[in-house]
Design an enzyme around this catalytic site. Structure first.
Site, mmCIF file in Angstrom:
data_model
loop_
_atom_site.group_PDB
_atom_site.id
_atom_site.type_symbol
_atom_site.label_atom_id
_atom_site.label_comp_id
_atom_site.label_asym_id
_atom_site.label_seq_id
_atom_site.Cartn_x
_atom_site.Cartn_y
_atom_site.Cartn_z
ATOM 1 N N CYS A 104 0.872 -1.177 0.000
ATOM 2 C CA CYS A 104 0.000 0.000 0.000
ATOM 3 C C CYS A 104 0.905 1.222 0.000
ATOM 4 C CB CYS A 104 -0.912 0.029 1.222
ATOM 5 S SG CYS A 104 -1.882 1.571 1.334
ATOM 6 N N MET A 318 -4.429 5.227 -5.368
ATOM 7 C CA MET A 318 -3.569 4.402 -4.548
ATOM 8 C C MET A 318 -2.123 4.845 -4.758
ATOM 9 S SD MET A 318 -6.116 2.832 -6.359
ATOM 10 C CE MET A 318 -5.552 1.564 -7.481
#
Length: 399
Positions: A104, A318
């Protein structure tokens, strides 16, 4: 039925970039969860509140979106040249599994501040004033991230005037360097372009044959042109997340792209690998109004990008997908590069549903293969809550 008391585990709830997650020191987890396996997955699912057939995660720390159903485990690193090891777990919302297949990028911004605050960094390496450099080993994909964390009076600076579209309030800027960002994915051979091509014809049943750039950088990502699938690139979340047919189309593209990238053997495996690859669509610059009401002008951006995460259009972008965007934009001939106008470029500013983001990358050809030494972008992070998270004593079904 025997009633077991809850256990409590030291934890920190943090925002990193446009995501939130529950952070743990490895040493603080119950012994059964300190090693990878079903017990660890069961614990993290219970912490977040999954699986939840209602899709709300009411009985846990998650907030029922891909951006907030996240967990992080950090420990001191024994790897030379690194301070900490960082492991990311994307917890499915309505299904009983944790996806460990990727990083992430947004929560990567919070790892350095967490490591410092949690006492995982040698105090001698923390300046009284200035910037602390935290060298992170991203264990999911086997890559190095260098985090530059601002320090004031010997402590992490969390407040500031750095604005990040998708985050309401300003904070302190944290610069991240994603070193050698081409992802070494199982089955992908570690190649930046696993098919060997900058653009492929991807056959997707029920959709057609689409041109696609499939890249392993930051996170495996499949890029397609917006216009060929009926979009402009200016869409906000409601335009896609409220359309079951559109979501099914994107998942089909993702599944067939994953097979072409060598990430899975057949499309049926995609359902158990929701975190990777990502699928995104690109378009040349155009003006639009972001989800906050902020106008985004075509002349202020290089291209438009919209990306899906865990089956839904992301509210912003993201962080790892931003690395993929910056990397692909730096390589002449990819769909991302062409949408930005083509040619050589070391940075792009792209428009996403919440606003804009700038990401830089330097690409070069070595022995006929494209390589990128690092990608750079800025995010911010902040501790939201710290203390203990509680889970019922029967959390471990494999005990």
């Amino acid at each position: 039925m025997v009633s077991l008391p809850q256990i409590r585990i030291p934890a920190t709830y943090m925002r990193g970039g446009t995501s939130k997650g529950v952070f743990f020191r490895l040493q603080d987890l119950p012994e059964a969860a300190q090693s990878p396996g079903p017990a660890r997955d069961a614990l993290l699912m219970r912490v977040i509140g999954s699986p939840d057939p209602y899709g709300k995660q009411i009985d846990g720390m998650g907030a029922a979106t891909s951006s907030t159903s996240k967990t992080v485990i950090v420990s001191r690193s024994s790897r030379p040249g690194h301070d900490v090891d960082y492991l990311f777990g994307q917890v499915a919302i309505d299904q009983p599994f944790v996806d460990w297949s990727g990083n992430c990028g947004n929560l990567s911004a919070a790892v350095g501040p967490f490591a410092i605050s949690a006492g995982l960094i040698d105090p001698a390496r923390i300046p009284r004033e200035g910037v602390a450099t935290v060298r992170i080993w991203q264990a999911n994909i086997g890559k190095t991230i260098v985090s530059h964390v601002p320090i004031v009076d010997g402590m992490v600076k969390e407040t500031g005037d750095f604005e990040l579209d998708g985050v309401t309030f300003p904070a302190a800027e944290i610069m991240l360097e994603f070193m050698d960002p081409a992802a070494e994915e199982e089955g992908g051979g570690g190649a930046m372009f696993p098919t060997g091509n900058l653009v492929d014809d991807l056959e997707v049943p029920g959709v057609g044959t689409l041109q696609a750039t499939m890249i392993n950088a930051g996170i495996p990502t499949i890029f397609v042109n917006a216009d060929v699938i009926g979009y402009t690139g200016t869409e906000l979340q409601e335009a896609i997340n409220g359309d079951p047919k559109a979501l099914a189309m994107f998942e089909t593209i993702r599944a067939y792209g994953a097979v072409r990238m060598g990430l899975i053997q057949n499309v049926d495996e995609a359902a158990r690998r929701q975190h990777t690859p990502k699928v995104a669509f690109v378009a040349p610059p155009a003006s639009y109004t972001a989800s906050s009401g902020k106008p985004v002008r075509a002349e202020d951006i290089d291209l438009l990008v919209r990306a899906l995460s865990m089956g839904k259009l992301h509210h912003a972008m993201m962080g790892t997908a931003a690395v993929a965007i910056g990397t692909a934009a730096a390589i002449p001939g990819t769909l991302v590069n062409l949408a930005a106008g083509g040619g050589n470029r070391q940075a792009v500013r792209f428009g996403h549903p919440s606003g804009t983001l700038r990401v830089g990358a330097e690409a070069e050809q070595v022995d006929g293969e494209w390589v990128v030494k690092k990608a750079i972008m800025s995010r911010s992070a902040r501790i939201l809550m710290e203390g203990w998270v509680r889970v019922p004593g029967d959390w471990n079904p494999v005990a």
